[in-house]
Design an enzyme around this catalytic site. Structure first.
Site, PDB file in Angstrom:
ATOM      1  N   LEU A 110      22.334  -5.765-109.503  1.00 40.82           N
ATOM      2  CA  LEU A 110      23.081  -5.926-108.249  1.00 40.82           C
ATOM      3  C   LEU A 110      22.624  -7.163-107.483  1.00 40.82           C
ATOM      4  O   LEU A 110      23.219  -7.534-106.472  1.00 40.82           O
ATOM      5  CB  LEU A 110      22.858  -4.696-107.358  1.00 40.82           C
ATOM      6  CG  LEU A 110      23.454  -3.396-107.881  1.00 40.82           C
ATOM      7  CD1 LEU A 110      22.986  -2.218-107.036  1.00 40.82           C
ATOM      8  CD2 LEU A 110      24.975  -3.472-107.871  1.00 40.82           C
ATOM      9  N   SER A 111      21.558  -7.808-107.934  1.00 37.63           N
ATOM     10  CA  SER A 111      20.953  -8.902-107.152  1.00 37.63           C
ATOM     11  C   SER A 111      21.930 -10.042-106.851  1.00 37.63           C
ATOM     12  O   SER A 111      21.926 -10.551-105.723  1.00 37.63           O
ATOM     13  CB  SER A 111      19.706  -9.431-107.862  1.00 37.63           C
ATOM     14  OG  SER A 111      18.731  -8.423-107.889  1.00 37.63           O
TER      15      SER A 111
ATOM     16  N   THR B  31      12.192  -9.675-113.193  1.00 39.42           N
ATOM     17  CA  THR B  31      12.193  -8.228-113.442  1.00 39.42           C
ATOM     18  C   THR B  31      11.743  -7.932-114.866  1.00 39.42           C
ATOM     19  O   THR B  31      11.260  -8.839-115.576  1.00 39.42           O
ATOM     20  CB  THR B  31      13.582  -7.621-113.096  1.00 39.42           C
ATOM     21  OG1 THR B  31      13.475  -6.198-113.169  1.00 39.42           O
ATOM     22  CG2 THR B  31      14.678  -8.089-114.040  1.00 39.42           C
TER      23      THR B  31
ATOM     24  N   LYS C  35       7.407  -9.166-115.399  1.00 36.23           N
ATOM     25  CA  LYS C  35       6.702  -9.130-114.113  1.00 36.23           C
ATOM     26  C   LYS C  35       5.207  -9.451-114.215  1.00 36.23           C
ATOM     27  O   LYS C  35       4.615  -9.949-113.266  1.00 36.23           O
ATOM     28  CB  LYS C  35       6.882  -7.765-113.451  1.00 36.23           C
ATOM     29  CG  LYS C  35       8.251  -7.591-112.811  1.00 36.23           C
ATOM     30  CD  LYS C  35       8.350  -6.230-112.142  1.00 36.23           C
ATOM     31  CE  LYS C  35       9.594  -6.137-111.291  1.00 36.23           C
ATOM     32  NZ  LYS C  35       9.726  -4.833-110.633  1.00 36.23           N
TER      33      LYS C  35
ATOM     34  N   ASP D  47       8.498  -6.006-103.945  1.00 36.49           N
ATOM     35  CA  ASP D  47       8.727  -4.562-104.167  1.00 36.49           C
ATOM     36  C   ASP D  47       7.805  -3.758-103.254  1.00 36.49           C
ATOM     37  O   ASP D  47       8.172  -2.688-102.760  1.00 36.49           O
ATOM     38  CB  ASP D  47       8.399  -4.175-105.625  1.00 36.49           C
ATOM     39  CG  ASP D  47       9.471  -4.637-106.604  1.00 36.49           C
ATOM     40  OD1 ASP D  47      10.617  -4.853-106.183  1.00 36.49           O
ATOM     41  OD2 ASP D  47       9.132  -4.783-107.799  1.00 36.49           O
TER      42      ASP D  47
ATOM     43  N   ALA E  69       3.212   4.080-114.735  1.00 40.29           N
ATOM     44  CA  ALA E  69       2.072   3.164-114.602  1.00 40.29           C
ATOM     45  C   ALA E  69       2.483   1.737-114.912  1.00 40.29           C
ATOM     46  O   ALA E  69       1.673   0.918-115.321  1.00 40.29           O
ATOM     47  CB  ALA E  69       0.947   3.606-115.543  1.00 40.29           C
TER      48      ALA E  69
ATOM     49  N   GLY F  23       4.949  -1.877-113.638  1.00 43.47           N
ATOM     50  CA  GLY F  23       4.904  -2.803-112.502  1.00 43.47           C
ATOM     51  C   GLY F  23       5.297  -2.141-111.185  1.00 43.47           C
ATOM     52  O   GLY F  23       4.665  -2.365-110.148  1.00 43.47           O
TER      53      GLY F  23
ATOM     54  N   TYR G 167      18.043   3.503-108.775  1.00 41.80           N
ATOM     55  CA  TYR G 167      19.194   3.555-107.866  1.00 41.80           C
ATOM     56  C   TYR G 167      20.517   3.632-108.635  1.00 41.80           C
ATOM     57  O   TYR G 167      21.567   3.795-108.039  1.00 41.80           O
ATOM     58  CB  TYR G 167      19.199   2.332-106.928  1.00 41.80           C
ATOM     59  CG  TYR G 167      19.010   1.021-107.643  1.00 41.80           C
ATOM     60  CD1 TYR G 167      20.079   0.376-108.226  1.00 41.80           C
ATOM     61  CD2 TYR G 167      17.746   0.466-107.773  1.00 41.80           C
ATOM     62  CE1 TYR G 167      19.907  -0.796-108.925  1.00 41.80           C
ATOM     63  CE2 TYR G 167      17.552  -0.712-108.465  1.00 41.80           C
ATOM     64  CZ  TYR G 167      18.639  -1.338-109.036  1.00 41.80           C
ATOM     65  OH  TYR G 167      18.452  -2.492-109.729  1.00 41.80           O
TER      66      TYR G 167
ATOM     67  N   GLY H 130      16.326   4.731-105.005  1.00 36.93           N
ATOM     68  CA  GLY H 130      15.671   3.434-104.838  1.00 36.93           C
ATOM     69  C   GLY H 130      16.515   2.361-104.171  1.00 36.93           C
ATOM     70  O   GLY H 130      16.112   1.196-104.129  1.00 36.93           O
TER      71      GLY H 130
HETATM   72  P1  NAP Z   1       7.986  -0.899-116.436  1.00 39.76           P
HETATM   73  O1  NAP Z   1       6.924  -1.836-116.013  1.00 39.76           O
HETATM   74  O2  NAP Z   1       8.675  -1.095-117.739  1.00 39.76           O
HETATM   75  O3  NAP Z   1       7.360   0.577-116.400  1.00 39.76           O
HETATM   76  C1  NAP Z   1       8.097   1.696-116.809  1.00 39.76           C
HETATM   77  C2  NAP Z   1       7.219   2.930-116.707  1.00 39.76           C
HETATM   78  O4  NAP Z   1       7.997   4.052-117.154  1.00 39.76           O
HETATM   79  C3  NAP Z   1       5.976   2.874-117.599  1.00 39.76           C
HETATM   80  O5  NAP Z   1       4.885   3.475-116.939  1.00 39.76           O
HETATM   81  C4  NAP Z   1       6.399   3.706-118.795  1.00 39.76           C
HETATM   82  O6  NAP Z   1       5.342   4.342-119.462  1.00 39.76           O
HETATM   83  C5  NAP Z   1       7.231   4.769-118.120  1.00 39.76           C
HETATM   84  N1  NAP Z   1       8.093   5.447-119.069  1.00 39.76           N
HETATM   85  C6  NAP Z   1       9.104   4.917-119.797  1.00 39.76           C
HETATM   86  N2  NAP Z   1       9.642   5.871-120.584  1.00 39.76           N
HETATM   87  C7  NAP Z   1       8.948   7.011-120.341  1.00 39.76           C
HETATM   88  C8  NAP Z   1       9.017   8.341-120.839  1.00 39.76           C
HETATM   89  N3  NAP Z   1       9.938   8.702-121.747  1.00 39.76           N
HETATM   90  N4  NAP Z   1       8.172   9.259-120.357  1.00 39.76           N
HETATM   91  C9  NAP Z   1       7.248   8.925-119.420  1.00 39.76           C
HETATM   92  N5  NAP Z   1       7.110   7.683-118.910  1.00 39.76           N
HETATM   93  C10 NAP Z   1       7.964   6.741-119.370  1.00 39.76           C
HETATM   94  O7  NAP Z   1       9.144  -0.846-115.338  1.00 39.76           O
HETATM   95  P2  NAP Z   1       9.002  -0.970-113.754  1.00 39.76           P
HETATM   96  O8  NAP Z   1       9.304  -2.346-113.297  1.00 39.76           O
HETATM   97  O9  NAP Z   1       7.696  -0.354-113.377  1.00 39.76           O
HETATM   98  O10 NAP Z   1      10.237  -0.069-113.288  1.00 39.76           O
HETATM   99  C11 NAP Z   1      10.159   1.352-113.364  1.00 39.76           C
HETATM  100  C12 NAP Z   1      11.410   1.960-112.721  1.00 39.76           C
HETATM  101  O11 NAP Z   1      11.444   1.608-111.334  1.00 39.76           O
HETATM  102  C13 NAP Z   1      12.705   1.446-113.339  1.00 39.76           C
HETATM  103  O12 NAP Z   1      13.611   2.519-113.392  1.00 39.76           O
HETATM  104  C14 NAP Z   1      13.202   0.423-112.344  1.00 39.76           C
HETATM  105  O13 NAP Z   1      14.610   0.306-112.326  1.00 39.76           O
HETATM  106  C15 NAP Z   1      12.702   1.022-111.025  1.00 39.76           C
HETATM  107  N6  NAP Z   1      12.495  -0.021-110.001  1.00 39.76           N
HETATM  108  C16 NAP Z   1      13.243   0.066-108.877  1.00 39.76           C
HETATM  109  C17 NAP Z   1      13.063  -0.879-107.879  1.00 39.76           C
HETATM  110  C18 NAP Z   1      13.884  -0.790-106.640  1.00 39.76           C
HETATM  111  O14 NAP Z   1      13.964  -1.785-105.894  1.00 39.76           O
HETATM  112  N7  NAP Z   1      14.460   0.350-106.341  1.00 39.76           N
HETATM  113  C19 NAP Z   1      12.120  -1.911-108.020  1.00 39.76           C
HETATM  114  C20 NAP Z   1      11.368  -1.949-109.208  1.00 39.76           C
HETATM  115  C21 NAP Z   1      11.574  -0.983-110.179  1.00 39.76           C
HETATM  116  P3  NAP Z   1       4.349   3.513-120.446  1.00 39.76           P
HETATM  117  O15 NAP Z   1       3.460   2.732-119.498  1.00 39.76           O
HETATM  118  O16 NAP Z   1       3.660   4.570-121.190  1.00 39.76           O
HETATM  119  O17 NAP Z   1       5.225   2.629-121.293  1.00 39.76           O
END
Ligand code: NAP
Length: 275
Positions: A20-21, A66, A70, A106, A127, A129, A218, A239
């Protein structure tokens, strides 16, 4: 005098299906009456250094970053803001003189959406970003005990960013943690498919009735986790406001002016509005 760089902004990530950015920043440039085009710029991991060389060559004034870049982008930059350094993840690039700097908006985007957190016990799921930004924001907002549940467990991450809580995995018995928690934050990507939930209905039933269940996802606006939480009568939040908040902070990094969240919200497609 002609500008020395194109007024081109964008988002580096891969893949970039449903971002959406571009809509949000187009609305912000129109509101601010400033020139600027914001594009989705998909960049696979093996081409990230080339993309950053391009950012430098054209001196592109501002980028977002993203998944999956990150953390990987950090060695390619000239510096980090203190909060990006503490979190270890970057979602915004801007220029400070001749230095290309990484920031993390964020963190502020999430922190600003929180209720009074003092002494509230929290469970954070994930765990990656986003979880890192959430942990730092909860610590800064003086949350009580912060527990971290992650697929592979992440005690080092918890000790680094929010010491004092329990680091668990999804296979552990979570009832003792959930029973005292007044906020659960889903910072995993589980639920983006609209079908899976990181916690079961039985686990959500262990939360106190005044708990808030906050999903950083979101899209879809109501994830299975939020649907289960609402069925139990718990307060829920997705979100979207965090997304708007991080975009407003990034825009202000680049231009010095901060668009109101309502300007950004008005740019959303109707099906993305908060339920
Ligand atoms: P990321 O760095 O790829 O981290 C994803 C996390 O989800 C990791 O800890 C991963 O575990 C875990 N995961 C993935 N599949 C899983 C499963 N089946 N069971 C348990 N854990 C699982 O992504 P991120 O940037 O942190 O983003 C995470 C979420 O936040 C995304 O949905 C993203 O859209 C959302 N987000 C929203 C905003 C906003 O502005 N609303 C901003 C940033 C992110 P592992 O570490 O074991 O791989």
């Amino acid at each position: 005098m002609a500008s020395t760089h194109p007024d081109l902004y964008g988002l580096l990530g891969y893949p970039l299906g449903h971002t959406l950015s571009p809509r949000l920043h187009a609305a912000a440039f129109a509101w601010a009456n400033l020139p600027g085009t914001y594009l989705a710029l998909p960049v696979p991991p093996e081409r990230l250094d080339g993309a950053i060389a391009g950012v430098r060559a054209w001196r592109l004034p501002g980028l977002n970053v993203t998944i999956p870049h990150k953390t990987a982008i950090i060695p390619l930059l000239d510096g980090l803001t203190p909060i990006a350094k503490a979190i270890g993840a970057v979602n915004t690039l801007y220029w400070e003189g001749e230095r290309l700097v990484g920031d993390n908006t964020d963190h502020a985007g999430f922190a600003e959406t929180l209720p009074d957190m003092r002494d509230r016990t929290v469970v954070v799921l994930g765990a990656g970003g986003a979880a890192r930004a959430v942990l730092a924001a909860l610590r800064d907002r003086q949350a009580g005990r912060i527990h971290l549940v992650a697929r592979r467990g992440a005690p080092e991450l918890l000790a680094e960013l929010a010491p004092g809580g329990v680091a668990a995995t999804f296979d552990d018995e979570l009832a003792p943690l959930l029973a005292k928690s007044r906020l659960v934050v889903n910072a995993t990507s589980v639920g983006m498919d609209g079908a899976s939930s990181p916690l079961s209905a039985a686990q959500l039933a262990q939360l106190p009735l005044d708990a808030l269940v906050y999903d950083l996802i979101y899209n879809p606006p109501v994830t299975p986790l939020l649907a289960l939480a609402a069925e139990r009568g718990l307060a829920t939040r997705n979100g979207l406001d965090m997304l708007l908040g991080q975009a407003a902070h990034a825009f202000s990094c680049w231009t010095g002016v901060r668009p109101p969240l309502e300007v950004l919200r008005s740019a959303l497609p109707p099906d993305m509005m908060n339920p």
